[in-house]
Design an enzyme around this catalytic site. Structure first.
Site, PDB file in Angstrom:
ATOM      1  N   VAL A  19       0.813  -1.217   0.000  1.00 27.87           N
ATOM      2  CA  VAL A  19       0.000   0.000   0.000  1.00 27.87           C
ATOM      3  C   VAL A  19       0.844   1.264   0.000  1.00 27.87           C
ATOM      4  O   VAL A  19       0.322   2.357  -0.239  1.00 27.87           O
ATOM      5  CB  VAL A  19      -0.984   0.034   1.184  1.00 27.87           C
ATOM      6  CG1 VAL A  19      -1.983  -1.106   1.091  1.00 27.87           C
ATOM      7  CG2 VAL A  19      -0.241   0.005   2.518  1.00 27.87           C
ATOM      8  N   SER A 100      -5.251   3.285  15.560  1.00 28.29           N
ATOM      9  CA  SER A 100      -4.850   2.715  16.844  1.00 28.29           C
ATOM     10  C   SER A 100      -5.148   3.720  17.945  1.00 28.29           C
ATOM     11  O   SER A 100      -5.170   4.933  17.712  1.00 28.29           O
ATOM     12  CB  SER A 100      -3.351   2.395  16.842  1.00 28.29           C
ATOM     13  OG  SER A 100      -2.899   2.091  18.146  1.00 28.29           O
ATOM     14  N   TYR A 113       5.139   5.352  15.170  1.00 23.43           N
ATOM     15  CA  TYR A 113       3.882   4.630  15.025  1.00 23.43           C
ATOM     16  C   TYR A 113       2.709   5.498  15.467  1.00 23.43           C
ATOM     17  O   TYR A 113       1.706   5.613  14.766  1.00 23.43           O
ATOM     18  CB  TYR A 113       3.925   3.343  15.847  1.00 23.43           C
ATOM     19  CG  TYR A 113       2.659   2.528  15.793  1.00 23.43           C
ATOM     20  CD1 TYR A 113       2.377   1.719  14.697  1.00 23.43           C
ATOM     21  CD2 TYR A 113       1.748   2.555  16.841  1.00 23.43           C
ATOM     22  CE1 TYR A 113       1.219   0.961  14.645  1.00 23.43           C
ATOM     23  CE2 TYR A 113       0.585   1.803  16.806  1.00 23.43           C
ATOM     24  CZ  TYR A 113       0.321   1.006  15.706  1.00 23.43           C
ATOM     25  OH  TYR A 113      -0.839   0.254  15.663  1.00 23.43           O
ATOM     26  N   PHE A 146      -4.555  -5.331  21.240  1.00 25.33           N
ATOM     27  CA  PHE A 146      -5.095  -6.511  20.575  1.00 25.33           C
ATOM     28  C   PHE A 146      -3.981  -7.477  20.214  1.00 25.33           C
ATOM     29  O   PHE A 146      -2.824  -7.077  20.009  1.00 25.33           O
ATOM     30  CB  PHE A 146      -5.850  -6.113  19.303  1.00 25.33           C
ATOM     31  CG  PHE A 146      -7.259  -5.665  19.553  1.00 25.33           C
ATOM     32  CD1 PHE A 146      -8.332  -6.470  19.218  1.00 25.33           C
ATOM     33  CD2 PHE A 146      -7.511  -4.429  20.125  1.00 25.33           C
ATOM     34  CE1 PHE A 146      -9.627  -6.058  19.461  1.00 25.33           C
ATOM     35  CE2 PHE A 146      -8.799  -4.002  20.370  1.00 25.33           C
ATOM     36  CZ  PHE A 146      -9.870  -4.828  20.026  1.00 25.33           C
TER      37      PHE A 146
END
Length: 223
Positions: A19, A100, A113, A146
């Protein structure tokens, strides 16, 4: 490869793509159009990171930052841009970005991140405005802790320690839980849920749903 084979056995197709590359994004969308004839929903879930404790600024190189941003932020933009004409053509398309909680709270595996995921949050509302006149909805889901492939690389003790940080239930979330939320977002405006793509032209809105590992579809909406 095993995961791809499992998916390919169902009513889906698997396409290898990066991507971060605009040409790959356009090829991916075109392959879907060639196979299915239309595009109703786009879910941007690709993401990478590098484990670097916050505060260790020298441990994150410019190359690391650019690479993470290219996949996590530029990638979703390029996918939406490639898919937009086809989503508009249905008059009732939907985009679900997976960001996130780090993009909202400033935590996560590294500063790069958190910044990349925050970029998705900032992109959601203007993108929703740009596509609203054609009935395309744009939403963003911001999961907490998660059990993703990234965390699967940690030892069991580390995973349990992370899970214990979750107030209730004290465990890491399962990908299916926020997958169900993504489905809920797509299906919610539908009058007849037996045909979940039958009428997606409901209220056009943008929101960031912060899913604090709650398996129920009602998250905390941060408009």
């Amino acid at each position: 490869e095993s995961q791809a084979s499992a998916v390919a056995a169902g009513p889906s197709i698997c396409v290898a793509a990066d991507v971060a590359r605009d040409a790959d994004c356009r090829r991916l969308v075109q392959t879907a159009i060639d196979h299915y004839g239309r595009l109703d929903v786009l879910v941007n879930a690709a993401g990478i990171s590098k484990m670097v404790p916050h505060g260790q600024l020298d441990a994150v190189s410019a190359e690391d930052f650019h690479a993470i941003y290219a996949v996590n932020t530029v990638g979703p933009f390029q996918m939406i841009r490639a898919a937009a004409p086809h989503l508009k053509a249905t008059g009732k398309g939907a985009v679900v970005n997976i960001t996130s909680r780090a993009g909202v709270t400033g935590g996560g595996s590294s500063i790069a991140y958190a910044a990349s995921k925050g970029g998705i949050v900032g992109m959601t509302l203007p993108m929703a405005r740009d596509l609203a006149d054609k009935g395309v909805r744009v939403c963003t889901v911001a999961p907490g802790l998660f059990l993703t492939p990234l965390l699967m690389g940690l030892n069991e003790e580390a995973r349990k320690s992370l899970g214990a940080q979750v107030p209730h239930p004290a465990r890491l979330g399962d990908a299916s839980e926020y997958g169900n939320l993504a489905v809920h977002i797509v299906v919610a405006p539908t009058q007849d849920r037996r045909d979940h793509l039958g009428d997606l032209a409901g209220t056009v809105h943008a929101a960031v749903r912060v899913l604090d590992r709650d398996p129920h579809p009602a998250g905390q909406d941060v408009l």
